[in-house]
Motif scaffolding. Structure first.
Motif, mmCIF file in Angstrom:
data_model
loop_
_atom_site.group_PDB
_atom_site.id
_atom_site.type_symbol
_atom_site.label_atom_id
_atom_site.label_comp_id
_atom_site.label_asym_id
_atom_site.label_seq_id
_atom_site.Cartn_x
_atom_site.Cartn_y
_atom_site.Cartn_z
ATOM 1 N N LEU A 169 0.831 -1.203 0.000
ATOM 2 C CA LEU A 169 0.000 0.000 0.000
ATOM 3 C C LEU A 169 0.868 1.257 0.000
ATOM 4 N N THR A 209 2.330 1.824 -3.502
ATOM 5 C CA THR A 209 1.412 2.255 -4.561
ATOM 6 C C THR A 209 0.722 3.573 -4.258
ATOM 7 N N SER A 210 0.987 4.166 -3.113
ATOM 8 C CA SER A 210 0.321 5.425 -2.799
ATOM 9 C C SER A 210 1.329 6.479 -2.352
ATOM 10 N N LEU A 211 1.897 6.302 -1.189
ATOM 11 C CA LEU A 211 2.780 7.327 -0.656
ATOM 12 C C LEU A 211 4.131 7.383 -1.356
ATOM 13 N N GLY A 227 4.693 7.901 -4.244
ATOM 14 C CA GLY A 227 4.668 8.970 -5.229
ATOM 15 C C GLY A 227 5.304 10.248 -4.715
ATOM 16 N N ILE A 228 5.264 10.436 -3.392
ATOM 17 C CA ILE A 228 5.892 11.623 -2.814
ATOM 18 C C ILE A 228 7.405 11.540 -2.972
ATOM 19 N N GLY A 262 -3.661 6.989 0.782
ATOM 20 C CA GLY A 262 -2.276 7.374 0.536
ATOM 21 C C GLY A 262 -2.153 8.311 -0.650
ATOM 22 N N VAL A 263 -2.918 8.038 -1.710
ATOM 23 C CA VAL A 263 -2.858 8.901 -2.884
ATOM 24 C C VAL A 263 -3.406 10.275 -2.544
ATOM 25 N N VAL A 274 -3.051 11.843 0.276
ATOM 26 C CA VAL A 274 -1.946 12.547 0.932
ATOM 27 C C VAL A 274 -0.909 12.974 -0.106
ATOM 28 N N THR A 275 -0.596 12.076 -1.025
ATOM 29 C CA THR A 275 0.415 12.368 -2.054
ATOM 30 C C THR A 275 0.001 13.562 -2.899
#
Lengths: 189, 368
Positions: A15, A18-20, A22-23, B84-85, B87-88
């Motif tokens: 998870l 695939t989400s954070l 990107g930061i 999460g996306v 937040v990103t």
């Protein structure tokens, strides 16, 4: 090995990937987008500290499969499922084989091992994808660029490894069981 | 230890302590029956061998095996990856300070004077325009209340949200030349996204996807409740565009009028847009090659989708602006290569809309 806890950890890190993650993505000239392969961190940790090579390879296979299932690598040339799980398992097995000659607790050693692990796993993934899918649409400069990108991913992951090791050290007892036949202090059969 | 002794020790399948001498040291260990360890090791190794063989098989099988497995995996990951996306994209939006051409004080005063002139012209037309707009807004409000498509754009807009990124960053990357390196924005070059749609049936592929202000891509690999969004910066994304040349009285440009093949100064009247074919460069922008040089395309010109393109519902949707123009390598005097910067902030993409023209219908609804 406590496989249920390992499975929960793989899910959680997937998870994050695939989400954070990107930061944490940065674009480098001549290389392209680079971000850390967060699942490589626990895979390397398992390879260094699991008691049996089969356990390390099974954990590596599981993490590689998680990456395969959450990566499509672009519309128009969908990637196959399986290469990363194969790469992770083989790389974990190789690391486990040579770990006895390494200072496992040394931070630099862990970073170097992480780079080697990522290069092996991602290199195998790229090689298999070229054979299976990319060769019809990718030219040699693009393939070379992706190899550079894989090296960038390896170096970035190695930079993240010390932080991951601190977290995993606290969870080691919940992930990696004691070897069979050896009881802990105060335990009885 | 002899086999007979080990069998005697484990006749009741109990583990007993034994002393093992190695060199000058004695070790007290819990010994295990060799045959029991042997079975355990074999089970895991066999499992591992089977899994490796399965990996090879799935790799060779390719997409027919991969798609159902990924569809199942998305059911497990999308609900939690959405947070999460969020937040990103929130952090990416916060970090975007925007970029633009710096303006000198003289230029600023000139712009202010031009603004005043234009404002006075607008005031003269405002009364009549206000009445017709009010009447039109009332009509549109009534129609939109019943979810009917507006008269000016007969399409349906389906809201969707970006919920997941690819776990690997290799999507449509390419070697970036040193000349282009300065235009890359961090985190922007991964050129596909996974979006969540509130529809239980898969939408048709290749539908256009927009934000409130511009085109961002199209659908690919659609599925129930989700689809993959191919961004306009993807190397495999291409579309016909119209480049609208912006007339600037302070910086006039000479162009060749194709109607009578004469050289003129570009003004606001009578000049058509320049048609071109733009393709994603895999690095954060688009490139339109073989644009005729005599059109005088330059930085700041606006890029739209081509009119009459049914894929976008017939409307002219903004795509981006011209970032730079360079001479074509093969025929520098005849053609130029136009680099386009997307109007949307793709790194912080969150809420989008899918354009469904009236002519589209879901293939699965028709029994496909």
């Amino acid at each position: 090995m406590h496989w249920i806890m390992v499975g929960i950890m793989v899910y959680a890190v997937t998870l994050l990937q695939t989400s954070l993650a990107g930061i944490m993505t940065v674009s480098l000239p001549w290389v392209g987008p680079v971000r850390p392969d967060l699942l490589a961190v626990p895979a390397v940790y398992m390879a260094l500290y699991a008691h049996r090579r089969a356990d390390a390879m099974l954990a590596g296979w599981l993490m590689g499969m998680a990456i395969d299932l959450t990566s499509g690598a672009g519309a128009g040339f969908s990637t196959a499922v399986g290469p990363m799980s194969l790469g992770y398992a083989l790389a974990a097995g190789a690391i486990h084989t040579v770990r006895n000659v390494l200072f496992r607790k040394n931070v630099i050693t862990q970073c170097v091992v992480t780079v080697v692990f990522c290069v092996m796993a991602h290199g195998l993934w790229l090689a298999m994808q070229w054979i299976i899918a990319f060769r019809r649409i990718a030219d040699w400069p693009t393939c070379f660029a992706m190899l550079l990108q894989a090296l960038g991913v390896a170096l970035y992951t190695a930079a993240v490894m010390p932080l991951g090791r601190v977290v995993l050290d606290r969870c080691r007892r919940r992930l990696i069981s004691s070897p069979s036949g050896r009881l802990g202090r105060g335990q009885r059969r | 230890m002899s086999k007979r002794l080990s069998d005697e020790l484990y006749s009741a399948h109990r583990r007993l302590p034994i002393t093992v001498r190695q060199g000058y040291h004695d070790f007290l260990v819990w010994s295990d029956p060799p045959h029991m360890n042997y079975r355990t090791v074999l089970n895991k190794e066999r499992l591992l061998a089977g899994l490796m063989l399965a990996s090879i098989t799935m790799s060779l099988a390719g997409r027919p095996v991969a798609e159902p497995m990924r569809r199942f995996a998305r059911l497990l990951t999308i609900p939690l990856a959405d947070a999460g996306v969020y937040v990103t994209t929130a952090l990416k939006s916060y970090g975007d300070t925007g970029s633009g051409v710096p303006v000198s004080p003289d230029r600023a005063r000139q712009l202010a004077r031009e603004n005043d002139d234009l404002r006075r012209q607008l005031d003269l037309l405002a009364v009549e325009l206000r009445q017709s707009r009010r009447r039109n807004a009332e009509i549109q409000g009534i129609r939109s209340r019943f979810f009917a498509p507006a008269d000016d754009l007969p399409i349906e807009l389906i809201p969707a949200r970006v919920v997941m990124l690819d776990s690997l960053p290799y999507s449509a990357s390419r070697v970036v030349s040193a000349a282009q390196a300065g235009r890359m924005a961090p985190g922007q070059a991964v050129t596909t996204r996974r979006i969540l749609i509130g529809r239980s049936k898969a939408l048709p592929e290749k539908l256009a996807v927009v934000t409130v202000s511009s085109l961002v891509g199209r659908l690919s690999e659609t599925d129930a409740y989700s689809a993959r969004l191919q961004l306009i910066t993807d190397r495999k994304f291409g579309l016909s565009v119209s480049i609208r040349r912006v007339a600037d009285r302070n910086n006039p440009r000479k162009i060749i009028d194709e109607r009578d093949v004469s050289e003129r100064i570009l003004g606001d009247e009578g000049f058509t847009d320049v048609e071109a074919f733009a393709q994603g460069d895999g690095a954060g922008g688009m490139t339109a090659r073989l644009v005729q040089a005599h059109h005088g395309v330059r930085r700041g010109d606006m890029v739209f989708t081509s009119a009459g393109d049914g894929w976008t519902g017939g409307g002219r949707i903004p795509v981006g602006t011209v970032d730079s123009v360079e001479a074509d390598g093969a025929k520098p005097g005849l053609f130029v290569t136009v680099h386009i910067k997307p109007r949307a902030h793709l790194a912080a993409l969150r809420d989008v809309y899918i354009i469904v023209p009236p002519s589209f219908s879901s293939p699965r609804a028709e029994g496909d």
